[in-house]
Design a protein around this motif. Sequence first.
Motif, PDB file in Angstrom:
ATOM      1  N   GLU A   1      42.344  35.240 -35.114  1.00  0.00           N
ATOM      2  CA  GLU A   1      41.241  34.840 -35.999  1.00  0.00           C
ATOM      3  C   GLU A   1      41.747  34.638 -37.428  1.00  0.00           C
ATOM      4  O   GLU A   1      41.336  33.692 -38.110  1.00  0.00           O
TER       5      GLU A   1
ATOM      6  N   LYS B   1      41.712  31.052 -39.521  1.00  0.00           N
ATOM      7  CA  LYS B   1      41.104  30.926 -40.853  1.00  0.00           C
ATOM      8  C   LYS B   1      42.096  30.345 -41.855  1.00  0.00           C
ATOM      9  O   LYS B   1      41.753  29.455 -42.643  1.00  0.00           O
ATOM     10  N   LYS B   2      43.335  30.828 -41.814  1.00  0.00           N
ATOM     11  CA  LYS B   2      44.350  30.326 -42.735  1.00  0.00           C
ATOM     12  C   LYS B   2      44.606  28.840 -42.496  1.00  0.00           C
ATOM     13  O   LYS B   2      44.788  28.072 -43.447  1.00  0.00           O
TER      14      LYS B   2
ATOM     15  N   GLU C   1      42.468  26.640 -41.280  1.00  0.00           N
ATOM     16  CA  GLU C   1      41.317  25.870 -41.761  1.00  0.00           C
ATOM     17  C   GLU C   1      41.316  25.772 -43.283  1.00  0.00           C
ATOM     18  O   GLU C   1      41.033  24.711 -43.847  1.00  0.00           O
ATOM     19  N   ASP C   2      41.654  26.854 -43.946  1.00  0.00           N
ATOM     20  CA  ASP C   2      41.726  26.838 -45.408  1.00  0.00           C
ATOM     21  C   ASP C   2      42.817  25.889 -45.883  1.00  0.00           C
ATOM     22  O   ASP C   2      42.682  25.226 -46.920  1.00  0.00           O
TER      23      ASP C   2
ATOM     24  N   SER D   1      42.503  32.137 -50.089  1.00  0.00           N
ATOM     25  CA  SER D   1      42.801  32.287 -48.664  1.00  0.00           C
ATOM     26  C   SER D   1      43.852  33.367 -48.448  1.00  0.00           C
ATOM     27  O   SER D   1      43.751  34.175 -47.522  1.00  0.00           O
TER      28      SER D   1
ATOM     29  N   GLU E   1      42.203  36.780 -48.974  1.00  0.00           N
ATOM     30  CA  GLU E   1      41.337  37.134 -47.850  1.00  0.00           C
ATOM     31  C   GLU E   1      42.152  37.481 -46.613  1.00  0.00           C
ATOM     32  O   GLU E   1      41.838  38.446 -45.900  1.00  0.00           O
TER      33      GLU E   1
END
Length: 256
Positions: free
Chosen positions: A132, A136-137, A139-140, A212, A215
């Motif tokens: 996950e 996310k990384k 997509e960022d 990013s 996070e």
Amino acid sequence: MDPATLIGFGVSVVALFVFMTMEGVSPSALMFLPAIVLVIVATFGAAAASQTMDDLKKLPTWFKMAVMPAKVPPATDQIQTLVSLAEKARKEGLLALEAQVKQIENPFLKRGLQMGIDGTDPEQLRDVLEAEIAAKKAEDKVAAKFMNAMGGYAPTIGILGCIVGLMNVMGNLNNPETLGPMVSAAFIATLWGVMAANFWFLPMGAKIIRVSELEAAQMEMLVEGIAEIQAGTSPRAVRLKLTSLIPPSEAAKEAA
């Protein structure tokens, strides 16, 4: 909202205005609509052409990430939450965390703890959470690449505007009194291209990457905390391990 981006935008523009005023150029000269339309709209169009339609549907989210990113909560707060959960799990077992998990606002932490409570294999739990984070990384990174693409296209498109303006100048050589304003207008497009790229688009791409990273680092810390809670590690050991994963400046706050 993190105000650093807006502060940076404002400082850059004010510095340019002060420079123009000191040079005897009116800042109002920047308000040349044809140059603004060409640079902003054409730059957006060129960058959009490099994306898919599914990507373009995310543009409002991307611009929000760049200009008004969500504030990353202090790592010390997350550590305190995990230590409290570790204390309860150590005394009463993982199932005792069921009620507390429902009150956790962080969705990533909530999912991870729930998987641990449900008896998910530790290795599988870690694999799912790390996947996950990687998603996310990735997509960022797409959002940041879009902003950087705009930063790359803007100066060149500004030069195109300058060339068009100079073509207009060459077509009016028989009117010498109009040449000065026309040459000035031609170079304003170049100024807008360079300004948009270096004051806005490239910093926006860098901001997305920075947020990013913050996070992702905090999510990785949460994975370690969840794994330690699931393993029944003592609260003191959990605190020490998680504190070792955060920057020294934040670790000093945690120690204080």
